[in-house]
Design a protein around this motif. Structure first.
Motif, PDB file in Angstrom:
ATOM      1  N   VAL A 327     111.123  41.007  28.599  1.00  0.00           N
ATOM      2  CA  VAL A 327     111.152  41.244  30.040  1.00  0.00           C
ATOM      3  C   VAL A 327     112.396  40.568  30.597  1.00  0.00           C
ATOM      4  O   VAL A 327     112.545  39.345  30.518  1.00  0.00           O
ATOM      5  N   GLU A 328     113.302  41.366  31.136  1.00  0.00           N
ATOM      6  CA  GLU A 328     114.549  40.848  31.701  1.00  0.00           C
ATOM      7  C   GLU A 328     114.396  40.755  33.216  1.00  0.00           C
ATOM      8  O   GLU A 328     113.961  41.708  33.861  1.00  0.00           O
ATOM      9  N   PHE A 329     114.770  39.585  33.778  1.00  0.00           N
ATOM     10  CA  PHE A 329     114.553  39.394  35.215  1.00  0.00           C
ATOM     11  C   PHE A 329     115.636  38.502  35.804  1.00  0.00           C
ATOM     12  O   PHE A 329     116.390  37.831  35.090  1.00  0.00           O
ATOM     13  N   THR A 330     115.703  38.494  37.113  1.00  0.00           N
ATOM     14  CA  THR A 330     116.581  37.584  37.853  1.00  0.00           C
ATOM     15  C   THR A 330     115.734  36.854  38.894  1.00  0.00           C
ATOM     16  O   THR A 330     114.630  37.289  39.231  1.00  0.00           O
ATOM     17  N   VAL A 331     116.267  35.744  39.374  1.00  0.00           N
ATOM     18  CA  VAL A 331     115.606  34.986  40.439  1.00  0.00           C
ATOM     19  C   VAL A 331     116.628  34.745  41.535  1.00  0.00           C
ATOM     20  O   VAL A 331     117.723  34.237  41.279  1.00  0.00           O
ATOM     21  N   ASP A 332     116.267  35.133  42.759  1.00  0.00           N
ATOM     22  CA  ASP A 332     117.180  34.985  43.888  1.00  0.00           C
ATOM     23  C   ASP A 332     116.359  34.807  45.163  1.00  0.00           C
ATOM     24  O   ASP A 332     115.407  35.556  45.405  1.00  0.00           O
ATOM     25  N   ASP A 333     116.731  33.810  45.959  1.00  0.00           N
ATOM     26  CA  ASP A 333     116.049  33.559  47.228  1.00  0.00           C
ATOM     27  C   ASP A 333     114.538  33.436  47.050  1.00  0.00           C
ATOM     28  O   ASP A 333     113.742  34.035  47.777  1.00  0.00           O
ATOM     29  N   LEU A 334     114.147  32.653  46.045  1.00  0.00           N
ATOM     30  CA  LEU A 334     112.734  32.361  45.788  1.00  0.00           C
ATOM     31  C   LEU A 334     111.911  33.609  45.485  1.00  0.00           C
ATOM     32  O   LEU A 334     110.713  33.668  45.760  1.00  0.00           O
ATOM     33  N   ALA A 335     112.556  34.617  44.921  1.00  0.00           N
ATOM     34  CA  ALA A 335     111.857  35.829  44.495  1.00  0.00           C
ATOM     35  C   ALA A 335     112.432  36.274  43.158  1.00  0.00           C
ATOM     36  O   ALA A 335     113.624  36.092  42.883  1.00  0.00           O
ATOM     37  N   ALA A 336     111.583  36.838  42.321  1.00  0.00           N
ATOM     38  CA  ALA A 336     112.024  37.346  41.022  1.00  0.00           C
ATOM     39  C   ALA A 336     112.072  38.866  41.067  1.00  0.00           C
ATOM     40  O   ALA A 336     111.259  39.503  41.758  1.00  0.00           O
ATOM     41  N   THR A 337     113.004  39.442  40.333  1.00  0.00           N
ATOM     42  CA  THR A 337     113.113  40.886  40.208  1.00  0.00           C
ATOM     43  C   THR A 337     113.115  41.246  38.733  1.00  0.00           C
ATOM     44  O   THR A 337     113.955  40.749  37.972  1.00  0.00           O
ATOM     45  N   VAL A 338     112.173  42.091  38.320  1.00  0.00           N
ATOM     46  CA  VAL A 338     112.109  42.550  36.934  1.00  0.00           C
ATOM     47  C   VAL A 338     113.100  43.694  36.785  1.00  0.00           C
ATOM     48  O   VAL A 338     112.953  44.736  37.423  1.00  0.00           O
ATOM     49  N   LEU A 339     114.106  43.494  35.930  1.00  0.00           N
ATOM     50  CA  LEU A 339     115.168  44.483  35.770  1.00  0.00           C
ATOM     51  C   LEU A 339     114.840  45.521  34.714  1.00  0.00           C
ATOM     52  O   LEU A 339     115.142  46.701  34.876  1.00  0.00           O
ATOM     53  N   ASP A 340     114.232  45.082  33.604  1.00  0.00           N
ATOM     54  CA  ASP A 340     113.997  46.001  32.498  1.00  0.00           C
ATOM     55  C   ASP A 340     112.913  45.444  31.589  1.00  0.00           C
ATOM     56  O   ASP A 340     112.683  44.229  31.535  1.00  0.00           O
TER      57      ASP A 340
END
Length: 356
Positions: A327-340
């Motif tokens: 599970v590839e993700f980023t974290v920005d502004d106290l929120a995570a986004t699952v990319l792939d």
């Protein structure tokens, strides 16, 4: 004048050729540096795989040696070794079974089951005594909603644990004695977890669980039903401020690519099981569990502070394993986004346990 124009043309052509040659040299140098960088990354990855496998092999050798020593010390010595590994007075204690879960790496496993109620798994009884293997020992367990699992932190490689104090991840630099923490790294690598009982299958000697925070393959030493007096009276519990630190992320968003990637693995998730129903049930449970894991921000302290990048991805991206998926993700502004979401390659860092 024509001669002057011709001279300027020749100078311009020469300058263009010089610039072209410099550009070519720069491109060639960039390609050379890129090849060197790729080589160093590959060597570093191979070294990490080798080191991890060596640590696991060393752990297994030491545990096997300890088991042999315990058997030799049991009544009857080596002659009683065949009968020794069972629960009972003067006998060597062995696990009653092992857990199958989607958390096949230490990183990304929930720190507590309560923060990931969608984390599901199966406890398969396969040792300890005949009553366990036959499932008779499970008779009556279906009347309970929850149970305590006493288990081993089998993925630890710090065999020479000597620390008096540890720094809890949520302590933000504070150090306390390891007995004042729930750290998996301790002198005796035993853990205690409260799980929810979803179903009991005595015929197959299995217990299906949720709110699970155990890695795949975890040896379970005992199971005890949860009863009302296990909990202190309301308001009576006391704990330090760092324990209740509210550090979970505000949201976890899924990109269309990530949702499609997870959906493409629905059949594999259904085959794997891990306590979920087949088909859509497995897919929904997997998405819920991944969301709950990421909401707790599984990045390590160095990654959170920006001192370490996510391994194997673009800058600012991170990866966790879930049920043989990456599970590839980023974290920005106290929120995570699952990319792939895609099948995970074997990078040598998955938990490997010895077979009995």
């Amino acid at each position: 004048m024509l001669a002057s124009v011709a001279a300027r043309s020749r100078l311009g052509a020469a300058a263009a050729l010089a610039c072209g040659a410099a550009s070519c040299a720069l491109v060639l140098e960039l390609l050379r540096l890129r090849r060197l960088l790729d080589r160093e990354r590959r060597l570093r990855g191979e070294e990490r795989i080798g080191r991890t496998r060596a640590e696991v092999s060393l752990r297994n050798v030491r545990k096997a040696a300890a088991a042999r020593a315990a058997l030799a010390a049991a009544p009857g010595g080596a002659a009683g070794a065949a009968a020794a590994p069972r629960v009972g007075a003067g006998r060597v204690v062995v696990p009653i079974g092992r857990v199958s879960s989607p958390f096949d790496k230490r990183a990304g496993t929930p720190r507590q089951g309560a923060v990931c109620p969608a984390g599901r798994g199966v406890l398969k009884l396969d040792g300890g005594c005949h009553a366990c293997v036959s499932g008779v020992a499970l008779d009556g367990l279906e009347a309970y909603s929850h149970a305590w699992l006493l288990f081993e932190f089998h993925g630890n490689t710090d065999h020479g644990f000597r620390s008096a104090k540890v720094a809890p991840p949520r302590g933000y630099g504070a150090k306390v004695g390891w007995l004042a923490t729930r750290s998996p790294h301790r002198a005796t690598p035993l853990g205690l977890s409260l799980v929810k009982i979803e179903a009991v299958d005595a015929r197959r000697a299995e217990v299906r669980l949720s709110a699970l925070d155990l890695c795949d393959g975890t040896p379970v030493w005992d199971l005890k039903p949860y009863v009302p007096w296990d909990a202190p009276p309301p308001g009576a519990a006391r704990f330090p401020a760092w324990v209740s630190q509210a550090d979970e992320l505000g949201a976890v968003d899924w990109t269309p690519r990530a949702a499609a990637g997870l959906e493409a693995q629905a059949a594999a998730l259904a085959r794997r099981g891990d306590g979920a129903d087949g088909g859509g049930g497995a897919l929904d449970a997997a998405r819920a569990a991944i969301t709950q894991v990421l909401r707790q921000d599984p990045r390590n302290k160095r990654q959170r502070n920006g001192r370490a990048a996510g391994r194997g991805g673009a800058p600012g991206t991170f990866k966790v394993h879930f049920a043989s998926l990456e599970v590839e993700f980023t974290v920005d502004d106290l929120a995570a986004t699952v990319l792939d979401v895609f099948p995970a390659p074997d990078d040598g860092d998955r938990l490997r346990t010895e077979t009995a």
